[in-house]
Structure formats: structure tokens, C-alpha cells
Design an enzyme around this catalytic site. Structure first.
Site, PDB file in Angstrom:
ATOM      1  N   ARG A 173      43.978  40.062  45.059  1.00 12.19           N
ATOM      2  CA  ARG A 173      44.318  38.631  45.142  1.00 12.19           C
ATOM      3  C   ARG A 173      43.105  37.763  44.799  1.00 12.19           C
ATOM      4  O   ARG A 173      43.058  37.115  43.762  1.00 12.19           O
ATOM      5  CB  ARG A 173      44.846  38.305  46.560  1.00 12.19           C
ATOM      6  N   ASP A 174      42.085  37.788  45.633  1.00 11.81           N
ATOM      7  CA  ASP A 174      40.910  36.946  45.413  1.00 11.81           C
ATOM      8  C   ASP A 174      40.160  37.366  44.157  1.00 11.81           C
ATOM      9  O   ASP A 174      39.559  36.534  43.471  1.00 11.81           O
ATOM     10  CB  ASP A 174      40.002  37.038  46.639  1.00 11.81           C
ATOM     11  N   ASN A 198      32.661  38.571  44.777  1.00 14.68           N
ATOM     12  CA  ASN A 198      32.707  38.992  46.165  1.00 14.68           C
ATOM     13  C   ASN A 198      31.829  40.220  46.377  1.00 14.68           C
ATOM     14  O   ASN A 198      31.459  40.922  45.434  1.00 14.68           O
ATOM     15  CB  ASN A 198      34.146  39.379  46.525  1.00 14.68           C
ATOM     16  N   HIS A 251      29.862  36.460  49.521  1.00 14.58           N
ATOM     17  CA  HIS A 251      29.685  36.566  48.072  1.00 14.58           C
ATOM     18  C   HIS A 251      28.235  36.933  47.793  1.00 14.58           C
ATOM     19  O   HIS A 251      27.341  36.620  48.574  1.00 14.58           O
ATOM     20  CB  HIS A 251      30.053  35.243  47.393  1.00 14.58           C
ATOM     21  N   CYS A 256      35.775  32.062  42.918  1.00 17.82           N
ATOM     22  CA  CYS A 256      36.682  31.034  43.416  1.00 17.82           C
ATOM     23  C   CYS A 256      36.925  30.050  42.284  1.00 17.82           C
ATOM     24  O   CYS A 256      35.969  29.478  41.750  1.00 17.82           O
ATOM     25  CB  CYS A 256      36.088  30.297  44.614  1.00 17.82           C
TER      26      CYS A 256
END
Length: 305
Positions: free
Chosen positions: A20-21, A254, A214, A245
Site C-alpha cells: 500500500r504505502d 520507508n 523513513h 509519500c
């Protein structure tokens, strides 16, 4: 070589966010079939919590516009599959597909709340409240993400008390778990310790806290270790170090799940993750994306092979 530290937790739960991220930040959409296979391989590697997708309006995150198509392909997996929901409409979509865990996302700073949610911090909290209430009433687990907990690209360093106030609001709202995000990667271990202590003093127990670092300045693992020393046992990470992001351009990848597992394995901390299988999965995903993985561990183990 494994050398245990008795001051650290015996087990850590990794909250895998790569699907997802990680993928939401890709310049082009990844095929749904590739996403589904990615999640299946992550599950086979031993990751028990895999954030599957987001029910945000496709206009804002087009890379995850296939949530309705993807999620039904994953429901048979024997793992936790939380999904991101921005509001009640997103919750409705998630409930219709049988999701059992959801997450909402807030900001600790006004500038990022405006950029990401087009609202003030308090307006965003007010928007989330009915979503969280309905999710709890439906028997779902709810995670609260909090961005910009350590630094903000517009506002600079973020005061601990400011982060504590918003985190406490999410906790009081009923969020089971609170993920503290170092969105632009500026945190250092002392700052991590100060924030965790401040939250404890405000009545937020460490057992409800997760950390999401991060690696912009190479501090993600050292910050994670500081959190573990404080008693945190849930750590967010992204397979292959994918992601950033879309609303914070200075946010780089990340913390790579492989780098985290390498450290935890060396400390004798259980995760249930097969590092070789995970590394192979991230190598496969890197091939799908057409670029090498940014994870140092993936690169080192792949080169070794």
C-alpha cells in the site's frame, strides 16, 4: 551470529506496508495481478500483517484505484489485511468487501494536514471520528496513522507536546493502535525516546504504539532500536524499501523490511519472517518495477547469491 539483548522485546510484529504505502508512490500503476502476487509472496515469507490497499478516492491516489478488484483476491490468505480508509465512504467500500481491519490517517502539523487532507488538524480529527466509531461498532480493529511526528518540510521540527495532543486524540477516539510516522526521515534516537516518554506521561501506553520510520538520513534502524529499547513491539516496514509519500516530496523510502529483519535476526528477536523468501520476493518485485531494490540487505544477499 545471533547475540541477544535481554533489554529488548522477545518478539516484534512487523506491519508490512509495501503493497500500500510502497506502491502508492509509484509513477505508474502496477497491474492488479502483480499486486496480488506480491501480497501472496509476502504472506508466504511469514509476514502476518500486510496492509493490502487503500480506499481513498482514485483521483487522489490513482495507483490504488483497483482496491475493489484487488482485495477479494486476497481474502483467503491466513494473514491480517488492514486497509486504509479516509472517511465514511471509504469505510463503506471496505466493509462491503469484508475488510476486518482499517486505518485512518491524521497529521501532527497544520501544513501537512492542509496539503494531504485539505483540512486543519482538528477538522481532520472531527472527520475521522464517525468513521472510527462506525468501524468499532462493526467489530473492526482500527489503526490511527499520524504523519509528521518529528519534522515537517514546511514547519521544521515538530514539538513533542504537539504530537502528543493529536496522538492522544486518536487514542481517545478509539484507535486500537497508533503508528507514529517520521514522514520525512529526520528523527534521531533521542527524539524518538522523548516522544515515546511524552506519550506515556500523557496516558498512552507503549503497547498501543507502533513506529513508522523513513530512511532519508539513514536513521531508520537506529530509531527503530531506540523504540524497541522503550518497549515498542510493532514496527512498520516496506518490503524492498518501497515507498515515500505522494504529498511530501522530501519523503524517501520507508524502512526496508529486509534491513529490519536482518537486525532483528541478529538480536535474536522473533518475527516469523523467512529472510531468504522475503529477499526473493523483493527481488521479484524490483524486476516488475524495472529498477533495483533500494534495500541494502536485498542488494547484499542478491549479490552474494
Amino acid at each position: 551470529m545471533t547475540v541477544k539483548d535481554p533489554s529488548l522485546p522477545a518478539r516484534v510484529r512487523i506491519h508490512e506496508v509495501g503493497a500500500r504505502d510502497g506502491l502508492q508512490n509509484e509513477k505508474t500503476a502496477v497491474p492488479t495481478a502483480v499486486k496480488a502476487e506480491f501480497v501472496r509472496r509476502l504472506a508466504a515469507a511469514g509476514l502476518g500483517t500486510i496492509e493490502a490497499t487503500s480506499f481513498v478516492h482514485p483521483k487522489w491516489v490513482p495507483q490504488l484505484a483497483d482496491a475493489e478488484e484487488l482485495f477479494p483476491q486476497l481474502r483467503d490468505l491466513p494473514v491480517r489485511l488492514p486497509v486504509l480508509v479516509p472517511n465514511e465512504r471509504g469505510l463503506d467500500r471496505a466493509l462491503a468487501l469484508g475488510a476486518r481491519e482499517v486505518a485512518v490517517f491524521a497529521s501532527a502539523t497544520e501544513s501537512f494536514a492542509k496539503a494531504n487532507l485539505n483540512r486543519t488538524v482538528d477538522e481532520a480529527l472531527a472527520m475521522f471520528a464517525p468513521t472510527v466509531t462506525r468501524a468499532i461498532e462493526a467489530g473492526l480493529k482500527v489503526r490511527g496513522y499520524l504523519s509528521m511526528c518529528f519534522g515537517d518540510p514546511w514547519e521544521g521540527a515538530v514539538p513533542v507536546e504537539q504530537v502528543v495532543r493529536v496522538t492522544k486524540a486518536l487514542a481517545d477516539m478509539g484507535c486500537d493502535e497508533l503508528s507514529l510516522g517520521d514522514t520525512i526521515g529526520v528523527a534521531t534516537p533521542g527524539h524518538v525516546q522523548a516522544l515515546l516518554t511524552g506519550l506515556n506521561e500523557a496516558g498512552v501506553p507503549t503497547s498501543r504504539i507502533a513506529v513508522h520510520f523513513h530512511d532519508t538520513y539513514g536513521q531508520a534502524l537506529s530509531n527503530t532500536l531506540a523504540a524497541l529499547r522503550h518497549g515498542v513491539t510493532t514496527v512498520d516496514a516496506s518490503a524492498g524499501g518501497l515507498g515515500g509519500c505522494p504529498y511530501a516530496k522530501s519523503a524517501t523510502g520507508n524502512l526496508a523490511t529486509e534491513d529490519l529483519v536482518w537486525m532483528l535476526d541478529g538480536l535474536g528477536i522473533e518475527t516469523g519472517v523467512d529472510l531468504a523468501a522475503l529477499t526473493a520476493t523483493s527481488g521479484w518485485m524490483a524486476e516488475q518495477l524495472g529498477r533495483p531494490s533500494p534495500s541494502r540487505t536485498v542488494r547484499a544477499l542478491s549479490h552474494k547469491e
